[in-house]
Design a protein around this motif. Structure first.
Motif, mmCIF file in Angstrom:
data_model
loop_
_atom_site.group_PDB
_atom_site.id
_atom_site.type_symbol
_atom_site.label_atom_id
_atom_site.label_comp_id
_atom_site.label_asym_id
_atom_site.label_seq_id
_atom_site.Cartn_x
_atom_site.Cartn_y
_atom_site.Cartn_z
ATOM 1 N N TYR A 11 17.170 -8.886 -24.675
ATOM 2 C CA TYR A 11 15.546 -8.596 -24.189
ATOM 3 C C TYR A 11 15.302 -8.695 -22.904
ATOM 4 O O TYR A 11 14.872 -7.903 -22.330
ATOM 5 N N PHE A 59 16.775 -5.832 -21.188
ATOM 6 C CA PHE A 59 15.933 -4.517 -21.697
ATOM 7 C C PHE A 59 14.592 -4.565 -20.820
ATOM 8 O O PHE A 59 14.323 -3.458 -20.093
ATOM 9 N N SER A 60 14.117 -5.684 -20.571
ATOM 10 C CA SER A 60 12.818 -5.778 -19.955
ATOM 11 C C SER A 60 13.040 -5.481 -18.416
ATOM 12 O O SER A 60 12.267 -4.772 -17.761
ATOM 13 N N ILE A 73 13.382 -1.852 -17.925
ATOM 14 C CA ILE A 73 12.158 -1.068 -17.964
ATOM 15 C C ILE A 73 11.454 -1.434 -16.637
ATOM 16 O O ILE A 73 11.041 -0.481 -16.244
ATOM 17 N N TYR A 74 11.089 -2.688 -16.261
ATOM 18 C CA TYR A 74 10.479 -3.012 -15.033
ATOM 19 C C TYR A 74 10.704 -2.187 -14.056
ATOM 20 O O TYR A 74 9.853 -1.871 -13.120
ATOM 21 N N THR A 103 10.083 1.172 -13.946
ATOM 22 C CA THR A 103 8.510 1.767 -14.004
ATOM 23 C C THR A 103 7.707 1.465 -12.890
ATOM 24 O O THR A 103 6.957 2.118 -12.298
ATOM 25 N N ASP A 104 8.052 0.318 -12.322
ATOM 26 C CA ASP A 104 7.627 -0.129 -11.188
ATOM 27 C C ASP A 104 7.885 0.338 -9.814
ATOM 28 O O ASP A 104 9.151 0.496 -9.493
ATOM 29 N N ILE A 105 7.271 1.027 -9.023
ATOM 30 C CA ILE A 105 7.667 1.410 -7.650
ATOM 31 C C ILE A 105 7.705 0.266 -6.911
ATOM 32 O O ILE A 105 6.838 -0.538 -6.592
ATOM 33 N N THR A 113 -5.775 19.637 -2.489
ATOM 34 C CA THR A 113 -4.586 18.837 -1.820
ATOM 35 C C THR A 113 -5.163 17.542 -0.985
ATOM 36 O O THR A 113 -4.587 16.663 -0.984
ATOM 37 N N TYR A 170 -7.779 15.743 -1.659
ATOM 38 C CA TYR A 170 -8.306 14.678 -2.716
ATOM 39 C C TYR A 170 -6.833 13.814 -3.312
ATOM 40 O O TYR A 170 -6.883 12.828 -3.580
ATOM 41 N N GLY A 171 -6.119 14.977 -3.449
ATOM 42 C CA GLY A 171 -4.841 14.272 -4.314
ATOM 43 C C GLY A 171 -4.278 13.456 -3.319
ATOM 44 O O GLY A 171 -3.518 12.377 -3.738
ATOM 45 N N LEU A 179 -5.560 11.619 -0.858
ATOM 46 C CA LEU A 179 -6.359 10.439 -0.774
ATOM 47 C C LEU A 179 -6.101 9.625 -1.901
ATOM 48 O O LEU A 179 -5.996 8.233 -1.886
ATOM 49 N N LYS A 180 -5.959 10.241 -3.159
ATOM 50 C CA LYS A 180 -5.797 9.321 -4.393
ATOM 51 C C LYS A 180 -4.335 8.723 -4.091
ATOM 52 O O LYS A 180 -4.319 7.389 -4.314
ATOM 53 N N ARG A 181 -3.343 9.365 -3.643
ATOM 54 C CA ARG A 181 -2.004 8.543 -3.709
ATOM 55 C C ARG A 181 -1.993 7.747 -2.265
ATOM 56 O O ARG A 181 -1.213 6.745 -2.567
ATOM 57 N N MET A 199 -4.736 5.838 -1.599
ATOM 58 C CA MET A 199 -5.179 4.705 -2.295
ATOM 59 C C MET A 199 -4.231 4.005 -3.156
ATOM 60 O O MET A 199 -4.171 2.757 -2.990
#
Lengths: 728, 136
Positions: free
Chosen positions: B2, B5-6, B9-10, B13-15, B66, B68-69, B71-73, B75
Motif C-alpha cells: 500500500y 502504491f501511495s 500515486i503521490y 500526481t504532485d508537481i 492566453t 488569463y490562462g 495568469l491562472k498558471r 497563480m
C-alpha cells in the motif's frame, strides 16, 4: 464599455462571448468576465489596426485556449481522483479486480462470437456465398451448377482429404481438398505466385497439378520464389505445383477443414483414393461440399427453395421415394464465414455469448456501484463542503465520474490482457478430432475497440448513479450530522437495494447455468460405457498415402503390430479401422436377417476391427468368440454383433450361427456429430449383398456423441485396407 | 504494498516544486512579460496587456485568453497573487482584479532577468570579438 456599430466587430464579440461561456466552470468563475471585458475593450482597436486578420487571431486565441483549459481541468480531476483512490486501497483493489474480470469475460465473449462469425480472409463480397448444408454427389452438383439464374459461379470440393506430401525427403500428413476448377475464381482469391486451376482441369487426363497454401509454402518450402513448376510428391506420386495461394487463405472452410494443398477433382485416383470407383459419376456418393455465389438480388430463401426442388427432382428421377423425409432436402448456410452457419442461427450464438458476458459485467458493475454508493456516504461531508463553497453539481458529478472512469480504464488494461491470454489458450486447444479443426479466436483491433467502448459505458454505468445521488443538494443534514448520511430506513426500493437485487439475480442465473453445465459434462463423461478408455492410445497411420504399395502396407502393419505388442509397457494392441467413440461418425450398414419372413431391413453401425480389438478396448464378448486369423481370410464371412442388435432383431434368442444379409447399394454414410460431415469412404458404403454368419456377441458400446442412445452394431474383421488405424 | 502504491500515486500526481527559482528557468516568454509588468506595481489584466504592447512597441500582444490562462498558471505556481490593495479611487477600475508579484515571483523574475542579461553579455562579447578581428 465600447459601443460599436461595426458589423464584423459585433459578430466577433458575440462569438467571443459564446466561446468564453464554454470554458470550464472554475476558470470561467475566476477569469471569465474579465477576459470577455478585455476582449470587448480591445476589439475595436484590433479591428482598426489589423482588420480581419486581427479578429481571426483573437478568435483563434480563445478557440485554442478552450480545449487546453478543459484538459488542464481533466488533469486536475485525474490527479485528485488518483489521490482519493490511493487513500482507499481496499476499495480500489476490489473494484479493479471485479471489473477486470467482468471486462475480460465480456471481451472474451465478443472475441469468441467474432472469431466464429469472421468473414473468410481475402474473399471479396463474402455475403454472396452460400453453401449446401449436407454434402452432395457430383451429379447433383452438376445439376445445381446449371442454375445460372441463381448463381454467378459455383464450385464443389471434398474436404477434409488427408494427403501424404513429401518435401525435402520427409513425408507428412497434410490436409487438403479436392476441388472443381472454379473453386478459386468463385471465391475471388488471387494467387500470390503462379496460377490457379483453369477450365481445362474440368477434363480428366491432365498431368497432376497442385496448388499449395501460402502457409505450406512458408513453413515447408522455405518461401522459395521459384517454386512454381517444381514438383511435390503427393501420396507417392509427383504433382507439379502450379500456384501458391494468398497469404492467409486456408480454403473455403478454414475453421473446420483448413487446407494446405488443393488438387482438381479430375486428378487420377491413385493420388486421391477418395476418387476411386468413378466417384464423379456416382450419384450415391455424397461427399462434395457445394458452394455458390448468389447473383445480386437473389434471396437466400428463394435459392434454397429452387435447389430443394432440384434435389427432389433428382431423387424422383433416381426412383427414390423419400416419403419419410420431412422438411427441405437442401438447407443453405452462410459460406462467407469461417464457420458456415445458417444465417438464422447466428443471432442465437451472438445473443447467448453476449448475454452471458453482459451478465458477468453487470454483476461487476452492480458490485462496484454499490461500493461507490457506500463510499459516497462516507464522502458526504467532503461533497457537502464543496457544494457549500460554490462548486457546481455538474462539476462534482464530473469529478466523481472521472474517478469511476479511472477505475474502468485501470480495469480495462488487465482485463484485455487477460482476454488475449485466455483466447490464445483457447485457439491453441486442439479438439480430439481426426479432421483439422482449428479456431482463431485471438482478439483483434475490433475487440480492442469493443473493450474501449465497453470501458467507457462501464465507467458511466457504475459511476453515474452514485455520483448523482451523493451530490443531491441537501447540504444541511450532511453538514449537521458530522458527515454521516442518514439512510432512509423504510424506503421500499432504494438504489442500493435495486443494485443488490440485480447482482443477486444475475449471480444466481450464472451460478445455475454453470452448475447445470458442470453437471451435464460430468454426466456425459460418466456414460462412456461399454469399453475402457483408460491408458488407451490411438495412433493413426496411412502408409499407402505415403507411397507404400498395398502389399507392402499389409506387411508393414503386421510387423508394426508385432513390434508394438512386444513392448513391455503395452498390455494389448490391435489394428482397427473404426474406434468406439468417433466424432466423425462410423459408417452404417443395412442388413436383413436371412431366412426370416418378410426380410425386415434393419440398420446397424458398421465397425471394421482387427484381431484383439475387443481385448484391447476391453469390450466383453458375451457369447461366442472374438475374431481369429481365419476370419480375415478372403472368403470368410463371419461377423460379431452387438447385444443391442440381438435384442432388436432376435429378441434375445441365441444369435450364434445365424445368417444376416448385408449391403444393398444405398449410401449409408453416417451423418457425423458435426454438421456437414459424412463418412464418404468408398469402403464404408454398401456394395452387393452378401451373407454373413454371426460368430460372437459383444457388449454394447455408446457411439458417437456419448449422450446418444445405444445403436445396434456389426463388427467386421479387418482385412488390411488403405486407411486402418492402430489402437494400443 | 500500500505504501509503495501511495508513494507512486503521490509522486506521479504532485508537481514537485520547491521554492527554488532555478526550477522555473528558462521562463516561457508570456510568463516573463507578465512578471515584468508586475515588477514594482500592481496591475489588472487589461493593464498588463496594454503595458506589454507598449513596452514591446506593438510586437508582443498577450491576447486575452492566453493572458488569463497565463495568469491562472502563475497563480497556481505561486508566482503572483491577487492584490487586496486598490489604487486611488480616481484610477481604480472596480470591475477588475489586481495582481502583484509574490516573493517567489520576484526571485524568479530576478533569476530570469539575470539569465537573459548573461545571454546578452555573451552575444555582445561574441560580436565585439568578431568586430575586433575584422578591424585588425
Amino acid at each position: 464599455m465600447t459601443r460599436t456599430s461595426n458589423r464584423p466587430v459585433e459578430i466577433g464579440l458575440r462569438l467571443y462571448r459564446a466561446l468564453a461561456a464554454a470554458f470550464p466552470y472554475e476558470f470561467k468563475n475566476a477569469y471569465g468576465d474579465e477576459m470577455a471585458q478585455d476582449a470587448e475593450d480591445a476589439i475595436e482597436e484590433i479591428w482598426r489596426r489589423h482588420g480581419v486578420l486581427g479578429l481571426t487571431r483573437l478568435m483563434l486565441d480563445i478557440a485554442l485556449r478552450l480545449p487546453v483549459e478543459h484538459l488542464a481541468e481533466l488533469r486536475q480531476d485525474v490527479r485528485y481522483g488518483l489521490r482519493m483512490l490511493a487513500r482507499s486501497p481496499g476499495f480500489t483493489a476490489v473494484a479493479l479486480i471485479s471489473l477486470s474480470l467482468g471486462i475480460c469475460i465480456a471481451t472474451c465473449a465478443y472475441s469468441e462470437l467474432h472469431g466464429m462469425s469472421r468473414d473468410l480472409p481475402g474473399v471479396p463480397n463474402p455475403d454472396e456465398l452460400v453453401a449446401v448444408q449436407t454434402p452432395s454427389s457430383y451429379p447433383a452438383y452438376q445439376r445445381y451448377r446449371a442454375l445460372n439464374g441463381l448463381f454467378s459461379a459455383t464450385f464443389a470440393y471434398v474436404a477434409p482429404v488427408p494427403f501424404g506430401v513429401s518435401s525435402g525427403g520427409r513425408s507428412e500428413r497434410t490436409w487438403g481438398q479436392l476441388v472443381t476448377p472454379s473453386y478459386f475464381s468463385t471465391l475471388g482469391v488471387q494467387p500470390s505466385l503462379g496460377r490457379f486451376f483453369d477450365q481445362t482441369y474440368e477434363q480428366p487426363g491432365r498431368a497432376p497439378a497442385v496448388v499449395i497454401s501460402g502457409r505450406y509454402w512458408r513453413e515447408h518450402l522455405g518461401s522459395d520464389p521459384a517454386i512454381v513448376g517444381k514438383s511435390l510428391r503427393i501420396n507417392g506420386y509427383p504433382a507439379a505445383i502450379i500456384g501458391v495461394g494468398p497469404k492467409d487463405f486456408l480454403g473455403a472452410s478454414p475453421a473446420l477443414f483448413a487446407a494446405d494443398v488443393w488438387l482438381p477433382v479430375t486428378v487420377d485416383a491413385h493420388l486421391a483414393s477418395e476418387l476411386a470407383d468413378h466417384a464423379l459419376d456416382r450419384r450415391d456418393l455424397a461427399m462434395f461440399q457445394v458452394v455458390g455465389r448468389l447473383r445480386p438480388g437473389v434471396a437466400e430463401s428463394a435459392a434454397e427453395a429452387e435447389l430443394d426442388a432440384v434435389a427432389q427432382q433428382l431423387q424422383q428421377s433416381y426412383g427414390e421415394t423419400a416419403r419419410d423425409q420431412k422438411g427441405r432436402r437442401v438447407l443453405l448456410l452462410d459460406a462467407g464465414k469461417t464457420i458456415p452457419v445458417r444465417r438464422r442461427d447466428l443471432p442465437f450464438f451472438r445473443e447467448f455469448f453476449l448475454v452471458l458476458g453482459g451478465m458477468v459485467l453487470l454483476i461487476a458493475c452492480a458490485n462496484v456501484a454499490n461500493m461507490m454508493l457506500a463510499r459516497a456516504a462516507d464522502r458526504r461531508k467532503e461533497i457537502a463542503v464543496r457544494l457549500a463553497l460554490g462548486a457546481g453539481r455538474a462539476r462534482l458529478v464530473r469529478q466523481l465520474l472521472t474517478e469511476s472512469m479511472l477505475i474502468a480504464v485501470g480495469a480495462a488494461v488487465p482485463g484485455f490482457l487477460l482476454c488475449v491470454w485466455c483466447m490464445h489458450l483457447l485457439s491453441q486447444l486442439r479438439m480430439p478430432l481426426p479432421v483439422p479443426v482449428s479456431y482463431d479466436l485471438n482478439p483483434d483491433w475490433r475487440a480492442l475497440l469493443f473493450t474501449f467502448g465497453l470501458t467507457m459505458v462501464t465507467g458511466v454505468a457504475f459511476g453515474l448513479a452514485p455520483a448523482l445521488q451523493s451530490t443531491r443538494p441537501s447540504l444541511i443534514p450532511a453538514l449537521k450530522e458530522g458527515g454521516h448520511i442518514q439512510l432512509r430506513k423504510f424506503r421500499l426500493l432504494s438504489l442500493r437495494k435495486a443494485l443488490v437485487l440485480c447482482q443477486m439475480a444475475a449471480s444466481l442465473t450464472l451460478l445455475l447455468l454453470t452448475g447445470y453445465l458442470g453437471l451435464g459434462i460430468q454426466s456425459t463423461l460418466g456414460v462412456q460405457e461399454g469399453f475402457n478408455p483408460r491408458n488407451m492410445y490411438l495412433i493413426s497411420l496411412d502408409p499407402v498415402r505415403d507411397g507404400y504399395s498395398p502389399v507392402h502396407a499389409a506387411d508393414f502393419f503386421d510387423k508394426l503390430l508385432d513390434r508394438v505388442q512386444r513392448f513391455p509397457s503395452v498390455t494389448a494392441a490391435c489394428l482397427t479401422d473404426t474406434v468406439p467413440v468417433a466424432m466423425d461418425g462410423n459408417a452404417g450398414a443395412t442388413f436383413s436377417t436371412a431366412g426370416s419372413a418378410g426380410h425386415a431391413v434393419e440398420w446397424a453401425r458398421k465397425h471394421v476391427v482387427g484381431r484383439g480389438y475387443f481385448e484391447t478396448a476391453d469390450i466383453p464378448i458375451l457369447a461366442g468368440r472374438s475374431f481369429l486369423r481365419e476370419d480375415e481370410a478372403a472368403g470368410a464371412r463371419n461377423v460379431i454383433v452387438s447385444e443391442e442388435l440381438v435384442r432388436a432383431v432376435w429378441k434375445g434368442q441365441d444369435p450364434l450361427g445365424r445368417q444376416i444379409e448385408i449391403g444393398n447399394g444405398q449410401p449409408q454414410g453416417g451423418i457425423g456429430a458435426m454438421p456437414g460431415t459424412i463418412d464418404f469412404r468408398a469402403g464404408a458404403l454398401g456394395g452387393g449383398r452378401q451373407t454373413y454368419a454371426v460368430v460372437g456377441v459383444a457388449k454394447d458400446v455408446t457411439e458417437d456423441l456419448v449422450v446418444n442412445k445405444k445403436h445396434p452394431a456389426i463388427y467386421f474383421p479387418l482385412r488390411i485396407t488403405p486407411s486402418p488405424r492402430c489402437a494400443a | 504494498m500500500y505504501a509503495v502504491f501511495s508513494c507512486v500515486i503521490y509522486i506521479s500526481t504532485d508537481i514537485y516544486m520547491p521554492d527554488d527559482p532555478e526550477n522555473f528557468l528558462p521562463l516561457k516568454p508570456h510568463w516573463f512579460h507578465v512578471l515584468l509588468s508586475l515588477d514594482g506595481q500592481e496591475q489588472h489584466g487589461y493593464g498588463i496587456m496594454q503595458e506589454v504592447l507598449d513596452r514591446t512597441g506593438g510586437k508582443v500582444r498577450l491576447w486575452p485568453a492566453t493572458l488569463y490562462g497565463t495568469l491562472k498558471r502563475l497563480m497556481d505556481a505561486d508566482l503572483i497573487e491577487e492584490s487586496t490593495a486598490r489604487p486611488a479611487p480616481a484610477e481604480d477600475d472596480a470591475r477588475r482584479r489586481y495582481y502583484r508579484l509574490t516573493r517567489l515571483g520576484r526571485r524568479v523574475l530576478a533569476a530570469e532577468s539575470a539569465r537573459l542579461e548573461d545571454l546578452v553579455r555573451v552575444i555582445h562579447a561574441k560580436r565585439g570579438a568578431r568586430e575586433r578581428r575584422a578591424e585588425s
